[in-house]
Design an enzyme around this catalytic site. Structure first.
Site, PDB file in Angstrom:
ATOM      1  N   LYS A  32      35.030  25.633  43.533  1.00  0.00           N
ATOM      2  CA  LYS A  32      34.280  26.695  42.839  1.00  0.00           C
ATOM      3  C   LYS A  32      34.056  26.357  41.362  1.00  0.00           C
ATOM      4  CE  LYS A  32      34.533  31.759  42.253  1.00  0.00           C
ATOM      5  NZ  LYS A  32      35.349  32.947  42.614  1.00  0.00           N
TER       6      LYS A  32
ATOM      7  N   GLU B 215      35.205  33.526  51.070  1.00  0.00           N
ATOM      8  CA  GLU B 215      36.072  32.889  50.069  1.00  0.00           C
ATOM      9  C   GLU B 215      37.535  33.254  50.365  1.00  0.00           C
ATOM     10  OE1 GLU B 215      35.994  35.069  46.357  1.00  0.00           O
ATOM     11  OE2 GLU B 215      36.331  33.254  45.167  1.00  0.00           O
TER      12      GLU B 215
ATOM     13  N   CYS C 177      31.414  32.943  45.725  1.00  0.00           N
ATOM     14  CA  CYS C 177      31.509  34.257  45.087  1.00  0.00           C
ATOM     15  C   CYS C 177      30.790  34.368  43.740  1.00  0.00           C
ATOM     16  CB  CYS C 177      32.968  34.680  44.956  1.00  0.00           C
ATOM     17  SG  CYS C 177      33.056  36.449  44.614  1.00  0.00           S
TER      18      CYS C 177
HETATM   19  N1  CDT Z   1      35.934  36.245  43.607  1.00  0.00           N
HETATM   20  C1  CDT Z   1      35.015  36.446  42.670  1.00  0.00           C
HETATM   21  O1  CDT Z   1      34.467  35.504  42.121  1.00  0.00           O
HETATM   22  N2  CDT Z   1      34.759  37.728  42.340  1.00  0.00           N
HETATM   23  C2  CDT Z   1      33.902  38.084  41.258  1.00  0.00           C
HETATM   24  C3  CDT Z   1      34.382  39.350  40.636  1.00  0.00           C
HETATM   25  C4  CDT Z   1      34.799  39.085  39.284  1.00  0.00           C
HETATM   26  S1  CDT Z   1      35.302  40.520  38.459  1.00  0.00           S
HETATM   27  C5  CDT Z   1      36.470  39.955  37.404  1.00  0.00           C
HETATM   28  C6  CDT Z   1      32.437  38.293  41.647  1.00  0.00           C
HETATM   29  O2  CDT Z   1      31.590  37.830  40.892  1.00  0.00           O
HETATM   30  O3  CDT Z   1      32.157  38.942  42.645  1.00  0.00           O
END
Ligand code: CDT
Length: 331
Positions: A147, A68, A191
């Site tokens: 996303k 990502e 993600c």
């Molecule tokens: N980039 C991303 O989606 N990261 C999230 C962390 C969120 S914490 C506020 C994840 O789910 O890994």
């Protein structure tokens, strides 16, 4: 006299059908990135991506998944208003490929290797998305995904060690997609999507056999730091379950390591439809892992335990799409 005809055994029939199914082998790779500093140029990052693309190609891969927001530092960790020195627009791509990314497309097409790439997209009509594209072996973009699940918050929350302002800097995507490509059906997710079972199921209901997921996951979770030591476990838990419950291969690929003072999870891996790990990264730096998969193997799960047509009960699943929050029974 009674004659006994042999009983029909559906499991044996399915097993023999699998044996007749021709293999659809594909060698795939994950190109994990180590940190990207705020000052690192696109050109420098693209050079790193090309190096990994070449390594994957040398190992026989025809497809490599990158993380990502793979072209820049993870900029949603900063609240920009009041920090004019940060030129936020410089983190978004207005063209894909653009001048800085064209060499990646050119080298990939030259080598005949496809890729998935995450980046921040600013569209001509001013929309901002956390985007991932799927690029075929001839360099053509076959799919673009915005996303769906945007984590974090919208406003500055100074009590946090660092911000996670995806909800400020991106609009939500409104659909999951799959594409006929790489000799199978490929889907993309990004993600935080990987934590939600709906992601995999909606992709699998569109036939997904291989799901590519790029991520940036800080190891520190400010709202509940008791989850910090479980980050690696949760990462695998959700992706292995998603693969198994939907009879899919999953590639999870990180931008990991310490980036601008924030430690992020690495632990990229390639997962089989059985839920087992086929290959995994051992560092928090740029690292390529490779596995040979057989997309025909997905039918072992899709046509037995997770034969959707035969066993799913959508008429009972109404709350999944009719409500967001939980509604407990009334007293
Ligand atoms: N980039 C991303 O989606 N990261 C999230 C962390 C969120 S914490 C506020 C994840 O789910 O890994």
């Amino acid at each position: 006299m009674t004659s006994h005809s042999p009983a029909f055994d559906p499991d044996a029939a399915i097993a023999s059908a699998h044996q007749d199914r021709p293999p659809r082998r594909l060698t795939v790779a994950a190109g994990q990135l180590g940190p990207i500093s705020a000052s690192e140029s696109r050109e420098a990052v693209v050079t790193r991506l090309i190096r990994m693309l070449e390594q994957a190609h040398c190992a026989g891969a025809e497809l490599i998944a990158f993380p990502e927001l793979a072209l820049t530092t993870f900029f949603p960790r900063w609240y920009v208003e009041g920090e004019p020195e940060l030129d936020l627009d410089s983190f978004y791509e207005t063209q894909m490929p653009g001048p800085a990314t064209q060499p990646l497309f050119d080298r990939a097409a030259e080598l005949g290797i496809g890729f998935a790439l995450g980046y921040a997209e600013l569209t001509p009509d001013g929309h901002r998305y956390n985007t991932q594209i799927l690029v075929e072996r001839d360099g053509s973009i076959v799919g673009r995904y915005h996303k769906v699940h945007l984590p974090g918050h919208r406003e500055h929350e100074p009590w946090r060690e660092f911000q996670h302002l995806e909800r400020r800097y991106f609009e939500k995507g409104d659909a999951f997609h799959t594409w006929n490509s790489f000799g199978g059906v490929v889907g993309l997710a990004t993600c935080n999507d990987r934590r939600w079972p709906e992601t995999y199921r909606v992709l699998a209901l569109q036939g997904a056999e291989l799901i590519l997921i790029g991520y940036n996951t800080p190891k520190h979770y400010a709202p509940d730091p008791s989850q910090n030591p479980l980050q690696g476990f949760h990462n695998r838990l959700v992706m292995q379950a998603g693969a198994y419950q939907n009879g899919c291969y999953v590639i999870g690929v990180a931008k990991g390591g310490r980036e601008e003072g924030v430690d992020s999870l690495a632990e990229s891996c390639i997962i089989a439809p059985s839920g087992t790990i086929l290959a995994d990264c051992r560092t928090e730096a740029d690292e390529v892992i490779v596995a040979e998969i057989d997309l025909a193997e997905t039918s072992k799960y899709k046509e037995t335990l997770f034969d959707f047509e035969r066993y799913r009960r959508p008429e009972v699943y109404g709350p999944i799409t009719e409500q967001t929050g939980a509604i407990p029974p009334e007293d």
